[in-house]
Every structure is written in structure tokens, then in C-alpha cells.
Design an enzyme around this catalytic site. Structure first.
Site, mmCIF file in Angstrom:
data_model
loop_
_atom_site.group_PDB
_atom_site.id
_atom_site.type_symbol
_atom_site.label_atom_id
_atom_site.label_comp_id
_atom_site.label_asym_id
_atom_site.label_seq_id
_atom_site.Cartn_x
_atom_site.Cartn_y
_atom_site.Cartn_z
ATOM 1 C CG ASP A 10 -60.242 -0.950 128.949
ATOM 2 O OD1 ASP A 10 -59.480 -1.736 128.330
ATOM 3 O OD2 ASP A 10 -61.474 -0.941 128.793
ATOM 4 C CB CYS A 67 -60.642 -0.390 125.238
ATOM 5 S SG CYS A 67 -61.664 0.115 123.845
ATOM 6 C CB THR A 69 -64.843 -2.860 120.972
ATOM 7 O OG1 THR A 69 -65.001 -1.625 121.700
ATOM 8 C CG2 THR A 69 -65.777 -3.911 121.557
ATOM 9 C CG HIS A 100 -57.664 6.980 102.015
ATOM 10 N ND1 HIS A 100 -58.709 6.357 101.370
ATOM 11 C CD2 HIS A 100 -56.566 6.778 101.225
ATOM 12 C CE1 HIS A 100 -58.266 5.810 100.230
ATOM 13 N NE2 HIS A 100 -56.967 6.040 100.138
ATOM 14 C CG HIS A 135 -56.902 11.414 101.013
ATOM 15 N ND1 HIS A 135 -58.137 10.791 100.948
ATOM 16 C CD2 HIS A 135 -56.091 10.742 100.160
ATOM 17 C CE1 HIS A 135 -58.068 9.781 100.103
ATOM 18 N NE2 HIS A 135 -56.841 9.730 99.610
#
Ligand code: RB5
Length: 148
Positions: A10, A67, A69, A100, A135
Site C-alpha cells: 500500500d 504495509c 505494520t 518451521h 513441522h
């Protein structure tokens, strides 16, 4: 043939996206820029869904989102089947997300990491293999939801 890597952001991640495009190209990848195309305000889900569709359809193996965060992009991308988007703010987290969680989308918090850090996080994401083993079953349980 060069691997195609879709990348999208963004407005908050726009500038860093442009830098990382050059980094990806220098590493020999074919960069697929899914926008945004300027620093003007834009809605992150539009771009996250566009990129996640590429992974979901199998057109691309992995992708990069940015973005402010990293969170909103990851929330939207993770609604798509077979997408495991990881928010990573250190190379170690990116490495563990690969080892993982077999993360196939890196979601970068552009407002909280430097350009140098972003490059190191991207490098860790791209170069670290999935550990498999114990995993594998855990990854399958993500896809199954609570029907297990
Ligand atoms: C935009 O201001 C910001 O909300 C967005 O970039 C992102 O951080 C959302 O998760």
C-alpha cells in the site's frame, strides 16, 4: 527460467517496495509488481488479495507484501488457501517462518524496519528452506482448521 516473484504494497510500503524490486531483480528474479504505483493512500487488502491469488492459483511459489505494520497485509493474504504470510521484522523471524512454518509470503512492516533490515529480512526469507519433519503435520493442521 527465472522464478517470478510477485510483490505488492500500500502507500506505506510503496517506497520500500520500489527498493526491494531492484534487490529482487539483482538477485535474478522476475519481479511482478502488483502495485500500488504511488505513495497516494491505498487500501492494503486490494493488494494483499491480488498477490495471494497468485500463490493460491499456483502461479507463483512465494511473494512479498509491505504495509505500515505488515499486519493488515498478512491478515488479508492469510484468508486464501495455501497462503502462509508471515510478518517478519528481523532476519531471525523470517528464517523461523521458513524453517518451521513454511511461510510462502513475507509481509514486511515498512514503517518499522530500515531499508538495510528489510533487505536482510528478505534475503533470509528467500534463502532459508523449510525444515519439514515434525513441522509437516503442523502445517497440514493449519489447512484443516479445527476439523482434525
Ligand atoms: C496505513 O496507514 C496502514 O494502516 C497500513 O499500511 C497497514 O499498517 C495496515 O495494517
Amino acid at each position: 527460467m527465472a522464478e517470478r516473484i510477485p510483490i505488492a504494497s500500500d502507500h506505506a510500503g510503496f517506497e520500500m517496495k520500489e527498493k526491494l524490486k531492484a534487490v529482487l531483480a539483482a538477485k535474478g528474479f522476475e519481479v511482478q509488481d502488483l502495485g500500488t504505483n504511488s505513495a497516494a493512500s491505498a487500501d492494503y487488502p486490494d493488494y494483499a488479495h491480488a498477490l495471494a491469488r497468485e500463490i493460491e492459483k499456483g502461479g507463483a511459489k512465494r511473494g512479498v507484501l509491505l504495509c505500515g505494520t505488515g499486519l493488515g497485509m498478512a491478515y488479508a493474504a492469510n484468508r486464501h488457501a495455501h497462503v502462509r504470510a508471515a510478518v517478519a521484522w528481523t532476519p531471525e523471524i523470517a528464517e523461523l517462518a521458513r524453517r518451521h512454518n513454511d511461510a510462502n509470503v513475507l509481509s514486511l512492516p515498512a514503517r518499522f524496519v530500515s531499508e538495510t533490515d528489510a533487505e536482510a529480512i528478505l534475503a533470509a526469507f528467500l534463502s532459508t528452506p523449510f525444515d519439514g519433519g515434525r513441522h509437516e503435520a503442523r502445517i497440514r493442521k493449519i489447512e484443516l482448521g479445527d476439523e482434525q
